[in-house]
Design a protein around this motif. Structure first.
Motif, PDB file in Angstrom:
ATOM      1  N   TYR A   1      -0.493   6.567   3.373  1.00  0.00           N
ATOM      2  CA  TYR A   1      -0.589   6.502   4.902  1.00  0.00           C
ATOM      3  C   TYR A   1      -1.137   8.106   5.516  1.00  0.00           C
ATOM      4  CZ  TYR A   1       1.044   2.052   5.926  1.00  0.00           C
ATOM      5  OH  TYR A   1       1.263   0.704   5.979  1.00  0.00           O
TER       6      TYR A   1
ATOM      7  N   ASP B   1       0.254  -6.741   8.580  1.00  0.00           N
ATOM      8  CA  ASP B   1       1.166  -6.291   9.742  1.00  0.00           C
ATOM      9  C   ASP B   1       0.664  -7.693  10.787  1.00  0.00           C
ATOM     10  OD1 ASP B   1       2.215  -5.419  12.126  1.00  0.00           O
ATOM     11  OD2 ASP B   1       0.771  -3.682  12.033  1.00  0.00           O
TER      12      ASP B   1
ATOM     13  N   THR C   1       2.183  -5.407  -0.264  1.00  0.00           N
ATOM     14  CA  THR C   1       3.323  -4.480   0.152  1.00  0.00           C
ATOM     15  C   THR C   1       2.938  -3.375   0.894  1.00  0.00           C
ATOM     16  OG1 THR C   1       2.809  -3.212  -2.101  1.00  0.00           O
ATOM     17  CG2 THR C   1       4.362  -4.817  -2.304  1.00  0.00           C
ATOM     18  N   GLU C   2       3.613  -2.741   1.233  1.00  0.00           N
ATOM     19  CA  GLU C   2       3.393  -1.515   2.255  1.00  0.00           C
ATOM     20  C   GLU C   2       2.756  -0.308   1.448  1.00  0.00           C
ATOM     21  OE1 GLU C   2       3.424  -0.454   5.694  1.00  0.00           O
ATOM     22  OE2 GLU C   2       3.334  -2.757   5.954  1.00  0.00           O
TER      23      GLU C   2
ATOM     24  N   ARG D   1      -5.767  -0.635   0.106  1.00  0.00           N
ATOM     25  CA  ARG D   1      -4.534  -0.947   0.152  1.00  0.00           C
ATOM     26  C   ARG D   1      -4.177  -0.568   1.747  1.00  0.00           C
ATOM     27  NH1 ARG D   1      -3.548   0.899  -5.348  1.00  0.00           N
ATOM     28  NH2 ARG D   1      -3.129   3.104  -4.487  1.00  0.00           N
TER      29      ARG D   1
ATOM     30  N   THR E   1      -6.187  -6.491  -1.048  1.00  0.00           N
ATOM     31  CA  THR E   1      -5.469  -6.214  -2.203  1.00  0.00           C
ATOM     32  C   THR E   1      -6.089  -6.554  -3.513  1.00  0.00           C
ATOM     33  OG1 THR E   1      -3.376  -6.597  -0.925  1.00  0.00           O
ATOM     34  CG2 THR E   1      -3.134  -6.544  -3.361  1.00  0.00           C
TER      35      THR E   1
ATOM     36  N   ALA F   1      -2.918  -3.488   4.440  1.00  0.00           N
ATOM     37  CA  ALA F   1      -1.757  -3.663   5.100  1.00  0.00           C
ATOM     38  C   ALA F   1      -1.836  -3.927   6.855  1.00  0.00           C
ATOM     39  CB  ALA F   1      -1.036  -1.939   5.320  1.00  0.00           C
TER      40      ALA F   1
ATOM     41  N   GLU G   1       4.200   6.291   1.317  1.00  0.00           N
ATOM     42  CA  GLU G   1       3.956   7.065   2.621  1.00  0.00           C
ATOM     43  C   GLU G   1       2.818   7.964   2.481  1.00  0.00           C
ATOM     44  OE1 GLU G   1       5.538   7.322   5.518  1.00  0.00           O
ATOM     45  OE2 GLU G   1       6.424   5.359   5.096  1.00  0.00           O
TER      46      GLU G   1
END
Length: 216
Positions: free
Chosen positions: A126, A165, A119-120, A157, A57, A161, A123
């Protein structure tokens, strides 16, 4: 989720160039990165996974810095090579072949503590690697026993993730084979790369109990 990163910040000067290299003040105790035949395998416990997620990050928000993470295990599995990790933004345009020179010129370093928010990714981040016109990929190379991951804020980022996870979900998995010499809970995630490079397989490993040897 916010985490504090205790860091050491170094500088390396060469002529008019100055490179800033950021390292954790203490390398993670239970983490290792291996160069295997088909995979790049990272083994981490919860604390190491959180630290590494924080460093990815940090790399996403620090395009003028190299993030160096010493990870070389003293005893890699048979047939594997041990690796350190360097994360650098593609705008730095530093050839991995220059790393040994930069590393040899580092100043003693100064301590610094920063807080980053894990943070995730959004969308669309991804989804972006699956778009045909996407050019937001990692460039990957191995040089001087170091894995170099060169990318953008988005790719870092996404990498963070994967480690987050594993940190959040790995400890909940129990070991189905408790009698094995190096018991571990198998939970994993991947730092995805395009077809030219190998993904990083991030596997959760419980810290060894007192008196046990290192993880394999």
């Amino acid at each position: 989720m916010d985490v504090k990163l205790h860091l050491t910040v170094h500088e390396a000067r060469r002529g008019t160039e100055t490179f800033r290299v950021v390292r954790p003040a203490r390398p993670p105790e239970h983490a290792a990165l291996f160069d295997d035949a088909w995979w790049l395998n990272a083994h981490v416990d919860r604390d190491a996974a959180l630290l590494i997620a924080g460093l990815w990050t940090l790399a996403a928000g620090s395009p003028r810095s190299l993030v160096h993470l010493p990870l070389r295990s003293p005893a890699p599995p048979a047939g594997s090579g041990r690796l350190d990790l360097v994360l650098l933004h593609h705008s730095l345009q530093l050839a991995p072949s220059r790393w040994k020179e930069v590393r040899g010129r580092l100043s003693p370093g100064r301590p610094r503590t920063v807080e980053v928010s894990l943070t995730e990714p959004a969308e669309e981040e991804y989804a972006s690697p699956h778009h045909a016109d996407n050019r937001d990929h990692f460039h990957q190379s191995v040089h001087a026993e170091t894995l170099f991951m060169t990318g953008s804020a988005t790719t870092f980022r996404l990498g963070a993730a994967a480690f987050l996870d594993v940190a959040l979900n790995g400890p909940a998995h129990t070991d189905p084979h408790p009698d094995r010499a190096y018991g571990h809970s198998h939970y994993c995630a991947s730092v995805r790369c395009d077809a030219r490079w190998r993904d990083i397989h991030v596997a959760y490993r419980e810290p060894p109990a007192p008196g046990e040897g290192p993880h394999r």
